[in-house]
Structure formats: C-alpha cells, structure tokens
Design a protein around this motif. Structure first.
Motif, mmCIF file in Angstrom:
data_model
loop_
_atom_site.group_PDB
_atom_site.id
_atom_site.type_symbol
_atom_site.label_atom_id
_atom_site.label_comp_id
_atom_site.label_asym_id
_atom_site.label_seq_id
_atom_site.Cartn_x
_atom_site.Cartn_y
_atom_site.Cartn_z
ATOM 1 N N VAL A 72 0.869 -1.261 0.008
ATOM 2 C CA VAL A 72 -0.068 -0.045 -0.015
ATOM 3 C C VAL A 72 0.981 1.313 -0.068
ATOM 4 N N VAL A 73 1.924 1.345 1.123
ATOM 5 C CA VAL A 73 2.766 2.272 1.075
ATOM 6 C C VAL A 73 3.650 2.573 -0.150
ATOM 7 N N GLN A 74 3.988 1.337 -0.791
ATOM 8 C CA GLN A 74 4.772 1.531 -2.139
ATOM 9 C C GLN A 74 3.971 1.994 -3.426
ATOM 10 N N LYS A 75 2.755 1.701 -3.191
ATOM 11 C CA LYS A 75 2.025 2.194 -4.472
ATOM 12 C C LYS A 75 1.763 3.679 -4.212
ATOM 13 N N GLN A 76 1.638 4.219 -2.823
ATOM 14 C CA GLN A 76 1.675 5.543 -2.655
ATOM 15 C C GLN A 76 2.841 6.336 -3.034
ATOM 16 N N TYR A 77 3.839 5.622 -2.712
ATOM 17 C CA TYR A 77 5.262 6.217 -3.273
ATOM 18 C C TYR A 77 5.356 6.427 -4.748
ATOM 19 N N ARG A 78 4.927 5.339 -5.433
ATOM 20 C CA ARG A 78 5.145 5.568 -6.903
ATOM 21 C C ARG A 78 4.057 6.559 -7.364
ATOM 22 N N ASP A 79 2.854 6.593 -6.748
ATOM 23 C CA ASP A 79 1.774 7.528 -7.313
ATOM 24 C C ASP A 79 2.258 8.991 -7.362
ATOM 25 N N LYS A 80 3.289 9.117 -6.166
ATOM 26 C CA LYS A 80 3.667 10.509 -5.789
ATOM 27 C C LYS A 80 5.029 10.717 -6.890
ATOM 28 N N TYR A 81 6.118 9.723 -6.944
ATOM 29 C CA TYR A 81 7.256 10.241 -7.441
ATOM 30 C C TYR A 81 7.115 9.372 -8.996
ATOM 31 N N GLY A 82 6.451 8.750 -9.485
ATOM 32 C CA GLY A 82 6.447 8.160 -10.599
ATOM 33 C C GLY A 82 6.180 6.525 -10.582
ATOM 34 N N LEU A 83 5.601 5.931 -11.586
ATOM 35 C CA LEU A 83 5.297 4.290 -11.625
ATOM 36 C C LEU A 83 6.424 3.829 -12.024
ATOM 37 N N ASP A 84 7.412 4.449 -12.945
ATOM 38 C CA ASP A 84 8.662 3.453 -13.044
ATOM 39 C C ASP A 84 9.724 3.664 -11.967
ATOM 40 N N GLU A 85 9.434 4.355 -10.865
ATOM 41 C CA GLU A 85 10.469 4.597 -9.865
ATOM 42 C C GLU A 85 10.717 3.373 -8.717
ATOM 43 N N MET A 86 11.773 2.933 -8.631
ATOM 44 C CA MET A 86 12.233 1.636 -7.856
ATOM 45 C C MET A 86 12.062 2.388 -6.137
ATOM 46 N N ILE A 87 11.665 1.418 -5.487
ATOM 47 C CA ILE A 87 11.493 1.668 -4.201
ATOM 48 C C ILE A 87 12.799 1.834 -3.495
#
Length: 276
Positions: A72-87
């Motif tokens: 869930v948090v990983q999805k929120q991270y990619r929604d904010k910084y970009g879907l192609d961004e690595m965690i």
C-alpha cells in the motif's frame, strides 16, 4: 509494476555497496560495547548520544520496514514519484535498522549497569525524545482518516534525520570539553564512516542505472543520513587522531600490583635506625 534494473553489473554493484554498508554500520556498534565491557565503565561515552540514537534508529526502522514490506505504501510512493521509480529501501536497510535498535538498546543497558562517573542523561535530550514520540503519535491519528501512510512514515523519517543531526553534537562537545576521546570508541567511527560512504555509493548506483535522481530526494532521509554521518565521523577522526592524541593509560597488572604492595610492606618494616 515497479521499475527494473537496466544494467545487471550495476545491480550487482548496488547489492555489494548495500551489504558493505550493512556490515560496516552493524559491526560499528560492537567496538563501543566491547570497550564498555572491558573497562566495566561507560565514562567517556555520552549518554545523550545513546538515548537520541535509540529514537533515531527506532523511527528509521519504522520507515524502512513499512516502505519495504507494505504494498500500500509502495503504491503511494509510486503515485507520488512515478510508476517507473524503484523503491529506495533495500533489504539491507531493514536488516540494519533491526540490528541497530537491538544493539543501541543493549548499549543503553550497559549505561545502567556499568560505572558512569557523574554523567547522566540531560533534560534537553529527554525532552527532545519525548516531543519526538508525542509528535509521531499525533501524526498517526492525523493520518488515519485519509490513510496517508506515505506521509506518516515520512514524518518518522524526518524524526530520524533530526535525531541523526542532533545525536552527535553532545559527544563532540564532550570530547572538546574533556580534551580527550578516551572511552569513546574510534573503531565505531571508522566503520560508521565506511557505512556512510558505501550507503551513498549504493544510492548513486541506483540513480545512474535509472537515469533519475529521484532516489535521492524521494528518500531524503537516507541521503542526509549518509552526509551527516560522514561529516561528524570526519570531525571525530580529527578529534581522536589530531587534536586530542594521547598515550593509552597504563593499568598495572595484578602481578605488578602485588609486587608494589610487597615492596611497600617491606619498606614499612625497616628499623628506624636504617632510615636516612
């Protein structure tokens, strides 16, 4: 779907840097613990440093573990910084945080059981720690209605960055005041420095592979953690090797001690006529 590595060699370098940082930072806790055990004393180790460090590593563990394990948090991270961004959190980050909390807690335990002179935890440090955890608790309730979990763990990350900046200051001033680094392990600092450099190298490797520097400002806590650690480690090295260089204090062995006592007793048995 998250992003993937474009270069296998860079991925290997990333892993190597990460685990070197993990082992360096993890092992860095042991020289101080061993020094305390051998001396049966914590004189020279600043108590504020340990107390602040425990809060720092605890909040960092919450951030790392949540971002690494929570989809869930990983999805929120990619929604904010970009879907192609690595965690930006790796397995070694989580492993390090767990180990750091346990070892810092054990060092705090040593403070309670070993001789500490007139040292004590300052009211300022206790206040800072209390304010930090109270603020975190308030933020938990703020995040609940909107499920702003990424924002919440960012708060924990901000706390750990603040503690990272603050925690070194009492020890640095204590060394300056005593004009000595005795009781504070330089081995801890050298390993911490290696961990900071390789941690920074790990982040740079990921950024080069992805062609993006989001990794640095998307996880500003990890970036500042490395830079602040490196700065203070260099300061402690200067204090230890340049400013306050001193020879180790010689502690007589039991044999020497007994010999000295025997000589003293013999001298006390001499007749007064033999005395000059």
């Amino acid at each position: 779907m998250g992003s993937h590595w474009n270069s296998f060699p860079l991925e290997i370098i990333y892993q190597i840097f990460g685990w070197i940082a993990f082992f360096s930072w993890s092992i860095s806790f042991y020289p101080q613990i061993i020094l305390n055990f051998r001396r049966k004393s914590v004189v020279g180790l600043n108590f504020d440093f340990v107390v602040l460090n425990l809060t720092k590593h605890s909040t960092y563990l919450i951030y790392n573990a949540t971002l690494y394990f929570s989809s869930v948090v990983q999805k929120q991270y990619r929604d904010k910084y970009g879907l192609d961004e690595m965690i930006p959190v790796a397995a070694n980050d989580v492993a390090f945080s767990i180990h750091a909390v346990l070892l810092t807690a054990f060092t705090l335990f040593q403070i309670f059981i070993y001789e500490g002179g007139n040292q004590k935890v300052s009211k300022i440090s206790l206040t800072l720690v209390t304010v930090a955890w109270c603020a975190a608790a308030v933020c938990v309730f703020v995040a609940l209605p909107s499920h702003s979990w990424l924002w919440l763990i960012t708060v924990f990350n901000t706390i750990q960055v603040s503690m990272t900046v603050i925690k070194y200051i009492p020890q640095a001033f204590m060394n300056f005041y005593r004009k000595s680094t005795e009781g504070f392990s330089i081995g801890n600092i050298l390993l911490d420095f290696l961990g900071g450099v390789t941690n920074y190298g790990q982040m740079a490797t990921q950024s080069i592979d992805q062609g993006s520097w989001v990794n640095f400002y998307g996880n500003i806590g990890k970036t500042l953690l490395s830079l602040v650690s490196i700065f203070f480690d260099l300061l402690f090295m200067v204090q230890h090797y340049v400013l306050y260089r001193s020879k180790p204090i010689h502690h007589p062995s039991k044999v020497e001690d007994e010999a000295n006592k025997e000589a003293l007793l013999k001298s006390s048995d001499l007749p007064t006529s033999d005395l000059p």
